[in-house]
Design an enzyme around this catalytic site. Structure first.
Site, PDB file in Angstrom:
ATOM      1  N   GLU A 244      17.621  29.384 -21.197  1.00 20.61           N
ATOM      2  CA  GLU A 244      17.902  30.154 -19.988  1.00 20.61           C
ATOM      3  C   GLU A 244      17.290  31.540 -20.139  1.00 20.61           C
ATOM      4  OE1 GLU A 244      21.244  27.325 -20.817  1.00 20.61           O
ATOM      5  OE2 GLU A 244      20.712  29.204 -21.859  1.00 20.61           O
ATOM      6  N   TYR A 256       7.341  31.955 -21.731  1.00 23.55           N
ATOM      7  CA  TYR A 256       7.810  30.566 -21.763  1.00 23.55           C
ATOM      8  C   TYR A 256       6.897  29.655 -20.935  1.00 23.55           C
ATOM      9  CZ  TYR A 256      11.995  32.930 -23.472  1.00 23.55           C
ATOM     10  OH  TYR A 256      12.875  33.708 -24.188  1.00 23.55           O
TER      11      TYR A 256
END
Length: 288
Positions: A244, A256
């Site tokens: 998250e 990411y």
């Protein structure tokens, strides 16, 4: 580790680079790096140019004691060599491993024979290019290893610097005995520069935190931690890895995404202080 800045005579550009880089390392409290400079056609003992001394003083650095020296062939085997221009790079390329030979920035203009203003501009070019040099040196000087008890105080300090609700030392220490936890520490010249936490259950890996000390941001340490965690999770037969990230944390989302993670949902009001949604991202580690 030894870092060498190379130009032609070792009286103008490379002494400037050497002095400014030593100062940069000192401000970051980085030990374990020997910094020097040399020339491909240097006359040993020549004094550094007055204009270079003045240009360095603008950055609070004294290079007046520098004396020129020729580059030794014995230094080519295990040093990181940063060339001030393409001609120096081309001259050394046949003798140095390509992964240890670099050109500073796009090459630093030669101020030899110029005015003080030209030398000052050269120092500014060098100063700007040293960010890239530092990133390279940090990459070579960073090792990833399993989190150990002695790392935890520094990791907890990184948590406090990076997060509004940081993990405590006790919480981190508990993970040392958790068989499902695989926490990794980044050590940069022996200093804890970052860490990543991974919890694995039933073949799925979940990243709890990725944190890098503020002194070492944007130097590739976060990616190095991420790559290592993914590799090890794959070796442990995990099928996917999930994390998250705050919706507003664009640099992290970019990291990411660049590493192959895809957004798969939103967790409403997941974070506190301040309250914010979390983007849920995942990456497949094995073929479906």
């Amino acid at each position: 580790m030894k870092v060498i800045f190379v130009c032609t005579g070792n009286t103008c550009r490379s002494p400037l680079a050497e002095g400014l880089f030593k100062d940069k390392l000192q401000k970051l409290n980085i030990d374990g790096v020997e910094v020097t400079s040399a020339g491909l056609a240097a006359f040993a003992g020549d004094e550094v140019s007055v204009n270079s001394v003045n240009a360095a003083q603008n950055y609070g650095v004294d290079i007046s004691a520098h004396r020129a020296r020729p580059l030794s062939p014995y230094e080519l085997e295990d040093s990181l060599i940063f060339c001030l221009g393409a001609s120096h790079y081309n001259a050394l390329a046949p003798f140095v491993d390509k992964d240890r030979l670099f050109i500073m920035g796009k090459g630093i203009s030669d101020p030899y024979g110029g005015t003080q203003e030209i030398y000052d501009r050269c120092a500014e070019e060098i100063s700007q290019a040293l960010d890239g040099v530092l990133k390279t040196v940090i990459q070579f000087g960073t090792e990833i290893e399993p989190m150990k008890a002695e790392h935890i105080p520094e990791i907890a300090e990184i948590e406090r610097l990076c997060f509004s609700l940081p993990w405590s030392e006790n919480a981190l220490r508990d993970e040392l005995d958790n068989v499902n936890a695989h926490f990794l520490t980044a050590l940069t010249f022996g200093r804890v520069s970052g860490y990543i936490g991974v919890i694995e259950i039933c073949g799925e890996a979940d990243i709890t935190n990725v944190a890098v000390h503020t002194d070492f941001r944007r130097m590739g340490i976060g990616k190095k931690l991420l790559d290592t965690a993914e590799k090890q999770a794959t070796e442990r037969k995990c099928e996917s890895i999930t994390l998250e990230v705050r919706e507003s944390n664009e640099p992290a989302i970019s990291l990411y995404s660049g590493n192959g993670y895809s957004p798969i949902g939103i967790r409403k009001n997941f974070y506190e202080k301040p309250t914010e949604n979390a983007v849920l991202m995942t990456k497949q580690l094995t073929e479906i």
